[in-house]
Design an enzyme around this catalytic site. Structure first.
Site, short mmCIF file in Angstrom:
data_model
loop_
_atom_site.label_atom_id
_atom_site.label_comp_id
_atom_site.label_asym_id
_atom_site.label_seq_id
_atom_site.Cartn_x
_atom_site.Cartn_y
_atom_site.Cartn_z
N SER A 223 0.82 -1.20 0.00
CA SER A 223 0.00 0.00 0.00
C SER A 223 0.86 1.26 0.00
O SER A 223 1.64 1.47 -0.92
CB SER A 223 -0.96 -0.04 1.20
OG SER A 223 -2.00 0.89 1.05
N ASP A 449 -9.18 -4.21 -5.58
CA ASP A 449 -8.60 -3.70 -4.34
C ASP A 449 -9.34 -2.42 -3.97
O ASP A 449 -9.37 -1.47 -4.75
CB ASP A 449 -7.11 -3.41 -4.55
CG ASP A 449 -6.37 -3.04 -3.27
OD1 ASP A 449 -6.97 -2.33 -2.43
OD2 ASP A 449 -5.21 -3.44 -3.13
N HIS A 477 -7.34 -6.03 -0.30
CA HIS A 477 -6.23 -5.09 -0.36
C HIS A 477 -4.91 -5.84 -0.28
O HIS A 477 -4.61 -6.47 0.73
CB HIS A 477 -6.35 -4.10 0.80
CG HIS A 477 -5.33 -3.01 0.79
ND1 HIS A 477 -4.91 -2.39 -0.36
CD2 HIS A 477 -4.63 -2.42 1.80
CE1 HIS A 477 -4.02 -1.46 -0.06
NE2 HIS A 477 -3.83 -1.47 1.23
#
Length: 507
Positions: A223, A449, A477
């Protein structure tokens, strides 16, 4: 306090691997092999920075891990000035190590040190045998010279707060309250508050690479950790070894584009959840998918008008309710938890959604917060990028977001209010992220996602001159460590041998 219009933390809610049909992308070319040699790790460094690059880490036993601290400049433009410390934790390789694998779970603001036990589960046994796993808290985060702002009770009030963006006066009030929060951060944190930007953290990573004895950086970032990794590659392309950037952020996007993309991502994830819920027994959402989404929207409206009771001394506001709904969308395996929480909420009990919101904010049952991730999140993002704060500009942006995310878009709008009067100057992004001359960098993107939409991984792979994209067709995610053998084996092959997948590889 930050609105949800910017990236939130990337902690994986569950660590259950999915069983997928195997894919076998063939190697295309090789990445630079990791090496370990303290003598050459600091070659070519500015003499003014040599004391940082040549420092010796003193590792100590910390339970089942090893711990150490590294020193870096507070301000990289003034290396002879004040310094700060970075905390590291290490799990030695179970075999003969080829080097260190530096780790970041995202955020910004999430502690890699706290996440290290989870990394040990996400990373395969073969990778654990080959690499020392090294977690570090970036500057301002966790126990690395942290950002500090307010007491837990004040943070409770801020996370529960429901801004009124319907009027200019309400927008001004939001700007004022966020400015007060920023001033509290400055008073408690001091000059560090102006130096927790992503570029400074990436420069810190190069010091860590050197003091760990590695000629090239080997890195796994999830991320926001992909933003950190891409920034490192842009600053130090010649030091890039094997970088895995999973659940990518496109660092060229401005705050409004991030807000719109993430709002659309969560809308899509919520739609997929509703369809899955309605196909099973016990779903509280009736009718078809559009009907189910409308019922979620009606629930938000009801809670906005009258905060919901819980089995605690706290009420569930609509801000907390959205956080509670969003948290299980990070991983498909957590969807049943959302079903249970929504069932209770439709019955008038907001306890389960409040518990999920507390998980989102890392709030503990005793009312304290386990880390400073919420303060660090705002401090980092307000340095990296600031959205326009003029009411008309934010209203226009909110209309665009609502068009792509009619159920959840309101929670991603008016983000400019968060940093409008932040008390330290913006640092901004880099001019280029091409990282010309870098070894192949592996970008992993998940097609649905919610937090980092797949298009961002595609964009980052194209943006990096040596980017290679691996696509995981699925929900949730990030992918490595939770999305089955295809992703696992492909990423492992890259980390262990340098093999990258063919263009267009999908799992």
């Amino acid at each position: 306090m930050p609105t949800p219009s910017s990236l939130r933390r990337s902690a994986l809610v569950v660590l259950v691997a999915l069983v997928l049909a195997a894919c076998t992308p063939a190697p295309r070319h090789q990445a630079t092999a990791p090496t370990s040699g303290a003598a050459s790790a600091s070659e070519g460094v500015d003499p003014a920075l040599a004391p940082f690059y040549e420092q010796q880490l003193e590792w100590k036993v910390c339970g089942s891990q090893q711990c150490a601290e590294a020193t870096v400049p507070l301000d990289w433009s003034q290396p002879e000035g004040e310094t700060i410390t970075l905390a590291l934790r290490r799990v030695p390789a179970t075999g003969d190590p080829v080097g260190s694998l530096l780790l970041n779970p995202g955020g910004p603001g999430h502690s890699a040190i706290d996440f290290l036990p989870s990394f040990q589960q996400l990373v395969s046994a073969q990778v654990r045998a080959a690499y020392d796993l090294v977690a570090f808290d970036p500057r301002g985060v966790g126990v690395s010279s942290p950002v500090t702002c307010v007491e837990p009770a004040e943070l409770d009030a801020l996370t529960a707060w429901v801004p009124d963006f319907g009027t200019d006066e309400g927008i001004a009030e939001a700007v004022r309250r966020n400015a007060e929060f920023g001033q509290a951060c400055l008073e408690r944190t001091g000059p560090l508050l102006g130096h927790v930007d992503t570029a400074s953290a990436a420069r810190d990573m190069d010091v860590l690479r050197a003091v760990l004895g590695d000629d090239a950086l080997t890195y796994l970032g999830y991320s926001y950790g992909t933003d950190l990794g891409a920034t490192y590659a842009a600053l130090f392309p010649e030091r890039v070894g094997r970088l895995v950037l999973d659940g990518a952020l496109d660092p060229t996007l401005d705050s409004g584009e991030v807000a719109a993309g993430q709002a659309a991502g969560f809308e899509s994830a919520l739609r997929a959840y509703v369809a899955d819920c309605q196909a099973a027994s016990g779903c509280p959402l009736r009718g078809d998918v559009d009907d189910g989404l409308a019922q979620v929207s009606e629930l938000f409206d009801k809670i906005r008008a009258n905060p919901m009771r819980t089995q605690t001394d706290r009420e569930l506001t609509v801000s907390l309710a959205f956080s509670g709904v969003a948290t299980p969308l990070y991983a498909q395996q957590s969807w049943p938890v959302l079903t249970q929480a929504l069932t209770s909420a439709f019955a008038g009990d907001g306890t389960a959604l409040l518990q999920l919101a507390d998980q989102y904010y890392n709030r503990q049952p005793d009312g304290t917060y386990a880390t400073n991730q919420n303060e660090a999140f705002t401090a980092i993002l307000c340095l990296d990028d600031r959205a326009p704060a003029e009411p008309e500009a934010m209203r226009a942006e909110a209309e665009q977001i609502a068009a792509v995310a009619p159920t959840v878009g309101e929670f991603f709008s008016y983000g400019g209010a968060a940093c409008a009067d932040w008390p330290v100057p913006e640092v901004g992004a880099l001019d280029s992220y091409a990282a010309e001359g870098a070894a192949p960098i592996l970008v992993v993107g998940t097609t649905n996602d919610p937090a980092t939409p797949y298009a961002w991984s595609q964009a980052l792979a194209d943006l990096l001159s040596s980017g290679v994209l691996l696509t995981y067709e699925g929900e949730g995610h990030t992918a490595y460590g939770r999305a089955g053998s295809c992703v696992q084996e492909t990423v492992d092959a890259y980390l262990l041998t340098g093999a990258v997948p063919e263009e267009g590889a999908r799992c």
